[in-house]
Design an enzyme around this catalytic site. Structure first.
Site: not given
Length: 689
Positions: A410, A432-433, A435, A437, A479
């Protein structure tokens, strides 16, 4: 290896020695004037040879990402001591930051010089943006978009201690994976502030780089100018010819303080300092000059002249103007041309689309018109097209160089966009989610958000970071998060949070054409409108010209004039899934509810918010986030301050329960998160029903 005896002539040796003398004179001047040189700074003392050798060989079509001890490299490129002193003293005419950043933290777009984007102080963080520059250059070269005398090289300069940072590993991995044209120069003086090399690592950068298959490596004595010049000549030549990464590990003495605030006498012994002074690059090069036939009188004259020049430059810098206090407000963002809503939101006879497809169609139209646009992230390549199918078909349409997968990195996904932007590529990336990041927040804060501001507008970062958010259907604790409050504490970025397909498409277009970093928070529960009560997220697809400026909210539902006049109405300020909870709640409240959909959270349409609160006198701020210390509470506080005399009741808020995560069990999830029934109850309380 090239033979240095035939490569370096006396004129070049004298130029290098002149630069070394200037660095010593500057360091001595700063030390003698500590009451004036009050801002924290580092010097290049001990690192002069390797830095001069590097600075003299970079070309105007090259790119560089430096670190805080690279003042000597800047001088070798052609930056004058006076210009460096202007930054040292945080003066108005500091050419890099206008008095905003530390000494030797460059940012440069100047004819005849390498391009140097924003330089942060965070150790090792520049490795990712620098590698992003090389990544962007490779893309542009593949598209025949670069026309320079030679293929450009990206330099990433770091101290050896910084290589222990995890984000450096992400950069190295991408450099070898994609065979990028980048030169990592590692300057190793054996210290990381007061921590010795033995305390902080079991291997140096050269040994560490062996773990990255495809990374070419070299070592050099960085205190010896002749050896340094030859090694750098070889390394730059390798990258120009082979378009692959190389790492040069240069050992250097540390002759000055770590910084002016962390002084060498605090932690270094006399024996250690004496050992380092044996490798002082200045006396070494002086001996080479004498051996080359340069008269000592000529050398002494040069040394005296330099000291006088530095003294005069320092006096001039001290006397120069301070920044105007009001200039502190300039360059938070680069100006955007998108200031009005344009295009057709609901074309006659248009088809109804879901929100996930609205983003897909927007990006497809962008990529069709703008070859500089690329898309990357985890699983977005053509094999899957995103775990939500949000990039489906794009890989097949536009090729693996424009739409590609990344490793689970990330930090690289986000931070590389700063480098991409600096070379003229405009990236759209995905975490992607929400949570997940957090590993990328460091780059978002350190590199992206500050770049425009600290470079006085020279290097805004044009990038879009897509982040699926929100809970529904048992997504569980990793998620289901929506963390806009944490993201909104970062200044220098824009944040959008659409609630329907039309807004998604219009905001995506605006984000692409905005020269600043944008985070798009996209509720996965609205992507397909599978969650009961979210049919309003589907809309007619806007036309290809449709675009919505940031900072413009929308009234998603109006209350009846009768209810407003009777004082029986309230306005809900919300966004994302909150819009749909409010729309469904309003069906039970008989025309009493108006809903303002913020659409973008920063900038936020405060004018619309305050106007509608004043019209109703009663307000609910609704969010999916945990409520305590949230963005919603911040908005409620601003409303209370600005609309106090118009309010007929306290501003109310509603959000998720203040718990660490969304539980997996759907019954627990329902208990934690807001829903239509909870909104009805809160609005009934607000209206006194």
């Amino acid at each position: 290896m090239l033979q240095v005896e035939t490569t370096i002539d006396t004129a070049l040796l004298l130029k290098a020695y002149r630069l070394m003398c200037a660095e010593k004179a500057m360091a001595d001047t700063y030390e003698k004037n500590r009451d004036i040189t009050k801002y924290v700074h580092s010097t290049s003392r001990g690192h002069e040879a390797i830095q001069i050798a590097m600075g003299l060989q970079l070309r105007p079509y090259d790119y560089a990402s430096l670190y805080y001890r690279d003042a000597m490299m800047l001088q070798a490129m052609g930056i004058t001591p006076y210009e460096l002193m202007l930054q040292l003293l945080a003066k108005k005419d500091d050419p890099f930051s206008g008095g905003r950043s530390y000494y030797a933290h460059p940012s440069l777009r100047r004819d005849g010089f390498p391009t140097i984007p924003h330089q942060s102080s965070a150790t090792g963080m520049q490795a990712i943006p620098a590698t992003g520059m090389a990544h962007g250059i490779k893309y542009l070269e593949g598209r025949k978009k670069i026309n320079t005398a030679e293929p450009p090289v990206v330099l990433c300069s770091m101290g050896d201690g910084s290589v222990t940072e995890g984000e450096v590993a992400e950069a190295f991995q991408e450099a070898v994976l994609h065979e990028l044209p980048i030169f990592y120069l590692i300057q190793d003086n054996g210290w990381g502030i007061s921590v010795t090399a033995d305390e902080m690592r079991t291997m140096d950068a050269y040994e560490y780089a062996a773990g990255f298959k495809g990374m070419e490596r070299r070592r050099v004595d960085g205190s010896d100018f002749l050896k340094s010049f030859a090694a750098i000549e070889e390394c730059i030549g390798y990258v120009r010819e082979n378009r692959k990464p190389i790492l040069l590990h240069a050992t250097c003495p540390l002759l000055g303080h770590h910084t002016s605030g962390v002084r060498k006498e605090f932690y270094r012994t006399e024996d250690d300092l004496n050992q380092h002074y044996k490798d002082d690059p200045g006396p070494k090069l002086r001996r080479v000059l004498l051996d080359s036939g340069v008269a000592e009188d000529e050398i002494i004259s040069l040394e005296t002249t330099i000291v006088n020049e530095i003294e005069e430059a320092f006096k001039k810098a001290v006397a120069s103007a301070e920044p105007e206090p009001e200039s502190v407000y300039l360059h938070e963002f680069a100006p955007t041309k998108i200031t009005e809503e344009k295009g057709v939101r609901s074309p006659e006879g248009g088809r109804t689309i879901i929100m996930v497809d609205a983003a897909l169609y927007a990006i497809r139209e962008i990529m069709e018109d703008h070859e500089e646009c690329i898309l990357y992230g985890q699983d977005v390549g053509k094999r899957l097209g995103g775990v939500f199918r949000e990039a489906a078909t794009l890989g097949e349409q536009y090729g693996d160089d424009r739409v590609f997968n990344t490793p689970i990195q990330e930090a690289y996904i986000i931070g590389s966009t700063a480098g991409m932007s600096a070379v003229g590529v405009k990236p759209i990336v995905e975490v992607q989610f929400c949570d997940y990041i957090w590993p990328g927040i460091n780059q978002l804060v350190t590199e992206l958000s500050k770049s425009c501001y600290l470079t006085m507008g020279k290097f805004p970062v044009s990038s879009i970071v897509r982040v699926p958010v929100g809970g529904y259907g048992g997504g569980g604790p990793y998620h289901s998060g929506t963390h806009e409050s944490a993201i909104l504490t970062i200044k220098g970025i824009k944040v959008a949070y659409p609630s329907n397909a039309a807004d998604m498409k219009g905001l995506m277009k605006a984000a692409y054409h905005d020269p600043n970093p944008v985070v798009m928070l996209e509720h996965k529960g609205l992507y397909w409108s599978k969650v009961p009560g979210t049919d309003a997220a589907k809309t007619i697809e806007p036309d290809s010209d449709y675009i919505i400026p940031f900072g413009k909210g929308r009234i998603a539902l109006e209350a009846t004039e009768e209810k407003i006049k009777a004082g029986n109405s309230a306005v809900v300020i919300t966004y994302g899934m909150g819009v749909h909870w409010a729309l469904n709640a309003a069906k039970e409240l008989g025309g009493s509810i108006e809903i303002v959909d913020l659409r973008s959270l920063y900038p936020m349409d405060e004018e619309l918010v305050m106007e509608r609160v004043k019209a109703h006198g009663k307000c609910l701020v609704l969010t999916e986030e945990q409520l305590l210390n949230s963005f919603a509470e911040s908005v409620a506080g601003r409303i209370s301050q600005q609309c106090f005399t118009w309010l007929d009741a306290p501003v109310m808020t509603l959000g998720a329960a203040n718990l660490p995560a969304v539980a997996m069990n759907m019954g627990l999830e329902k208990e934690m998160l807001p829903n239509k029934d909870k909104v009805v109850a809160k609005l009934g309380e607000l209206l006194g029903w």
